[in-house]
Write an enzyme that holds these catalytic residues in place. Structure first.
Site, short mmCIF file in Angstrom:
data_model
loop_
_atom_site.label_atom_id
_atom_site.label_comp_id
_atom_site.label_asym_id
_atom_site.label_seq_id
_atom_site.Cartn_x
_atom_site.Cartn_y
_atom_site.Cartn_z
CD GLU A 276 -2.70 -0.98 2.67
OE1 GLU A 276 -2.83 0.15 3.21
OE2 GLU A 276 -3.18 -2.02 3.15
CD GLU A 328 -12.17 0.96 0.46
OE1 GLU A 328 -12.70 -0.08 0.88
OE2 GLU A 328 -10.95 1.17 0.52
CE LYS A 331 -10.18 2.41 4.88
NZ LYS A 331 -8.78 2.65 4.45
CD GLU A 339 -7.56 5.61 6.84
OE1 GLU A 339 -7.94 4.68 6.09
OE2 GLU A 339 -6.37 5.86 7.03
#
Length: 492
Positions: A276, A328, A331, A339
């Site tokens: 990542e 997303e 999250k 995030e």
């Protein structure tokens, strides 16, 4: 973090035959010419999910040939059948306990989540990520003892299923697994030395790389003294000098700290994959489109230049997986409101900024055939007294994503009424524009005029994906079978 420590420290002729020489030159040239693979992380914690088939088409359009999943999502795996895309599937940390104590559970998981998808015309699964950052400091060691036994049991299961030669087990680690004052002094945390020695030996024996997640953004976000230019790749006034080596960016400093830590265990040449790496675009100071574009494009250009790092000149990471493909909105925001905004594409598969992945396809191409809800929005009713709206906003933002309203976010400066409208609309779109979802006791009203202001985008949702099928639902059932299995093992 390790990057902070590196910055603080900155402040404080063998003879060969002609034939052997030519062989060495040929081997060295091959290493230098081998480009890193560029992949992406595909997370699915979204309130507005694109159909998996649309996402796979997005991969193909952009010539993305490597993807990392955080579980063995059956909808995603079914969509990847026959695509030729190389896949890393994940095992959540919560399942490690079961796998560490039950070979039968490992056999079942391999059968239901690997074997059934592989083979001719199936999914090209290359890696299984055993846990995700299981040694993270904030976990206080709760998964630590399960990792090695789970690895050993899963390896046996891969062998039984005759896929051990094709599928490699890896353990994605956060960069906080190692530490130092300078890159050359890198070492794994003392409490992890024994476990890491076992893991690295296992990886080496089975031909697996070491997978690490590196986030310069988090160092910048978490330390007001961290020099911003050191987080990027355009040069810095805060270079870190480490003996004869000089580091001009945080990524290289972090990477070489890991190289040094591996070298201390006797595995200094182990291949490294970046599981990542990325930069968020919203929800916090420094999380914006300009910074994300600069970081990701700089990273890609840097890695594909094959310059490597001071401790591994000419040898860049084996692969890097950008974090992430899509935003997303579901999250957890415990680490920060950024995030939910790591995607290089927005939730609907539209590129957020021009980015060349270096895969011979030019700039990012948008998802095709995305089906949107009608062009209408829910906003604050201008004819009503909004003084009692706080509870309604709380309800709306508990179900929808309002993180762009936070300090540093793209919608932070649209005013009180704008904030109310944004919250109302986010909830309205999550509820698929159900008429009752814009009521808010008469404080909301539907409009057909786009209320977006500047960089603050009021979204329109997308229709439900039609991705359910019998085989996929079976995969989800298997997850719960394993969880229940672990529960019974525990109480017995």
């Amino acid at each position: 973090m390790i990057l902070d420590l590196v910055f603080q420290a900155k402040m404080a002729q063998t003879h060969f035959t002609a034939a052997a020489f030519l062989v060495l030159v040929f081997i060295s040239s091959s290493v230098l010419m081998a480009e890193s693979g560029i992949g992406v992380n595909w997370g699915t914690l979204s309130l507005h999910k694109l159909s998996p088939s649309t996402v796979v088409d997005l991969f193909k359009q952009n010539k993305i040939e490597k993807v990392k999943l955080f579980d063995a999502d059956p909808y995603c795996l079914n969509a990847l059948r026959g695509s030729g895309i190389q896949v890393m599937v994940g095992i959540p940390n919560e399942m490690l306990s079961v796998f560490s104590s039950s070979t039968d559970a490992c056999d079942l998981w391999v059968s239901q989540n690997l074997s059934r998808y592989m083979g001719k015309g199936g999914v090209d699964i290359r890696y299984v990520a055993v846990g995700n950052e299981p040694f993270l400091t904030s976990y206080s060691g709760q998964f630590q003892s399960y990792v090695v036994p789970a690895l050993l049991n899963l390896q046996q299961s891969l062998a039984k299923a005759n896929v051990a030669n094709f599928v490699k087990l890896v353990v994605p680690c956060n960069a906080d697994a190692y530490e130092s004052s300078l890159p050359s002094q890198g070492a794994f945390r003392s409490e992890l030395t024994q476990i890491m020695t076992q893991i690295v030996s296992f990886l080496n024996t089975n031909g697996s790389p070491f997978v690490v997640n590196i986030y310069p953004f988090l160092s910048l976000y978490g330390n007001s003294d961290f020099p911003q230019d050191y987080a990027f790749f355009g040069g810095t006034n805060h270079a870190v000098t480490d003996g004869a080596n000089v580091y001009y960016n945080a990524f290289d400093g972090n990477f070489d700290t890991l190289v040094a830590a591996l070298n201390k265990l006797g595995y200094g040449q182990m291949p490294i994959v970046i599981g990542e790496v990325g930069w968020p675009t919203d929800g916090a100071i420094s999380a914006n489109l300009t910074a994300a574009k600069a970081f990701n494009q700089g990273l890609i250009n840097h890695v594909l230049s094959n310059k490597g790092t001071p401790l591994r000149p000419g040898v860049p990471p084996m692969d890097i997986y950008l974090f992430s493909l899509l935003d997303e909105e579901a999250k957890s925001i415990l680490p920060g409101t950024f995030e939910r905004h790591w995607g290089i594409f927005s939730f609907d598969g539209q590129a957020k900024y021009p980015l060349n992945l270096g895969l011979g396809n030019g700039l990012l191409k948008n998802a095709r055939d995305v089906e949107y809800l009608p062009s209408r929005w829910c906003v604050a009713n201008p004819s009503r007294d909004l003084s009692g709206v706080a509870n309604h906003m709380k309800i709306a933002c508990s179900s929808a994503d309002c993180t762009t309203l936070n300090y540093g976010g793209s919608c932070n400066e649209i005013g009180a009424k704008g904030n109310i409208s944004y919250a109302f609309n986010s909830y309205y779109q999550v509820k698929k524009q159900n008429s009752q979802s814009c009521d808010f006791d008469g404080l909301g009203i539907v409009t057909f005029l786009d209320p977006s202001v500047g960089d603050c985008r009021f979204l329109v949702g997308i229709t439900d994906s039609s991705s359910s099928n019998v085989e996929a639902s079976g995969g989800q059932v298997n997850f719960w079978i394993l969880i229940l299995w672990g529960f019974w093992i525990y109480i017995l």
